[in-house]
Design a protein around this motif. Structure first.
Motif, short mmCIF file in Angstrom:
data_model
loop_
_atom_site.label_atom_id
_atom_site.label_comp_id
_atom_site.label_asym_id
_atom_site.label_seq_id
_atom_site.Cartn_x
_atom_site.Cartn_y
_atom_site.Cartn_z
N ASP A 222 0.82 -1.21 0.00
CA ASP A 222 0.00 0.00 0.00
C ASP A 222 0.85 1.26 0.00
O ASP A 222 0.56 2.24 0.70
N LEU A 223 1.91 1.25 -0.80
CA LEU A 223 2.81 2.39 -0.92
C LEU A 223 2.92 2.82 -2.38
O LEU A 223 2.75 2.00 -3.29
N GLU A 224 3.21 4.09 -2.58
CA GLU A 224 3.65 4.56 -3.89
C GLU A 224 5.14 4.25 -4.00
O GLU A 224 5.83 4.07 -3.00
N VAL A 225 5.64 4.20 -5.23
CA VAL A 225 7.08 4.01 -5.41
C VAL A 225 7.61 5.13 -6.30
O VAL A 225 7.01 5.47 -7.32
N LYS A 226 8.71 5.71 -5.88
CA LYS A 226 9.39 6.75 -6.65
C LYS A 226 10.78 6.23 -7.01
O LYS A 226 11.53 5.81 -6.13
N PHE A 227 11.13 6.26 -8.29
CA PHE A 227 12.43 5.77 -8.73
C PHE A 227 13.40 6.94 -8.90
O PHE A 227 13.08 7.93 -9.55
N GLU A 228 14.56 6.80 -8.29
CA GLU A 228 15.66 7.76 -8.46
C GLU A 228 16.67 7.12 -9.40
O GLU A 228 17.18 6.03 -9.15
#
Length: 274
Positions: A72-78
């Motif tokens: 239940d999380l968003e994911v942000k890619f660096e």
């Protein structure tokens, strides 16, 4: 005497609780943010790369997206180079997903999830003469393209090759240099090498047909004290393995089930301190 004993017991309890608190900090931070920040390169064909429509995808990327969704999380890619990815776990990112091998030495500094990919190492060489390489020992004196801190570069150096390093360069730069003779070989993961070679059919390169060595396990990397996050990710990976999601994603991107251990004899390399 009794008072000293009680004080000692109290101090031990405080230290244990403090350690437990530290181990849960990363998971608490991620939950509070509602987002997990994942470092990846975006330059590894089949694992982490951009499509012609400029969309980030690949096996590692989609595995991480599914993990985040089930938590239940968003994911942000660096996006960053592999050489700066693990150091960034101390500051910029929560996890790293970039076909990173879980080695004993790395486990001293970082936590790893259970493996989501099993593979082994091979070489990309010129097709006309195998770049003069017919054994691992033939790496001596050759120029091997690779990242400065990768396991594959360590293997090449172990056998006497000169490693030519790159920044966060795309597969084409590495493969083109073997094709033109600027370098002789790329020591790398079997699946990544297979798709890299397949993407550039006009290059005079191929996978070495006879060399399979150094079996590997790839996993999600996180800070050393992130034990609660590690536990949560492992629970999700177990679900994904059980319901076939890992197999489905592996076949989608690799054409083979890279989530299972490969069959056949794979040579172990002695004397590596990885």
């Amino acid at each position: 005497m009794l008072r000293k004993g009680l004080l000692f017991t109290f101090l031990i309890s405080v230290l244990v609780l403090a350690a437990c608190g530290q181990s849960d900090t990363k998971w608490d931070e991620v939950q509070e943010a509602g987002e997990i920040v994942a470092g990846t390169s975006g330059t590894l064909i089949a694992a982490s790369y951009y499509t012609e429509e400029d969309e980030l995808t690949g096996y590692d990327v989609e595995v991480m997206r599914e993990i985040a969704s089930r938590l239940d999380l968003e994911v942000k890619f660096e996006i960053m180079g592999i050489d700066s990815m693990l150091p960034a776990l101390d500051s910029r990112i929560d996890v790293a997903v970039n076909d990173i091998e879980a080695t004993d030495k790395r486990k001293e500094k970082f936590n790893f999830s259970d493996p989501y990919k099993y593979s082994y190492s091979t070489m990309v060489v010129r097709e006309d003469d195998y770049s003069g390489i017919n054994s691992l020992e033939d790496l001596e004196g050759k120029k091997a393209g690779g990242g400065a801190t990768t396991i594959y570069s360590q293997i090449a150096e172990h056998f006497g090759a000169e490693v030519v390093t790159y920044g966060n360069a795309p597969n084409e730069a590495y493969l083109s240099d073997v094709n033109t003779g600027r370098t002789d070989v790329i020591v790398n993961d079997y699946y990544l090498s297979k798709f890299g070679v397949g993407a550039f059919p006009d290059f005079d390169i191929m996978l070495h047909p006879n060399l399979k060595f150094h079996p590997t396990e790839q996993a999600v990397v996180m800070p050393k004290d992130a034990t609660k996050l590690q536990e949560k990710i492992n629970e999700v990976l177990a679900e994904m393995r059980e319901d076939g999601t890992l197999t489905e994603l592996a076949k989608q991107f690799y054409g083979e089930d890279a989530s299972q251990r490969p069959e056949g004899e794979i040579e172990e390399i002695e004397g590596l301190d990885l």
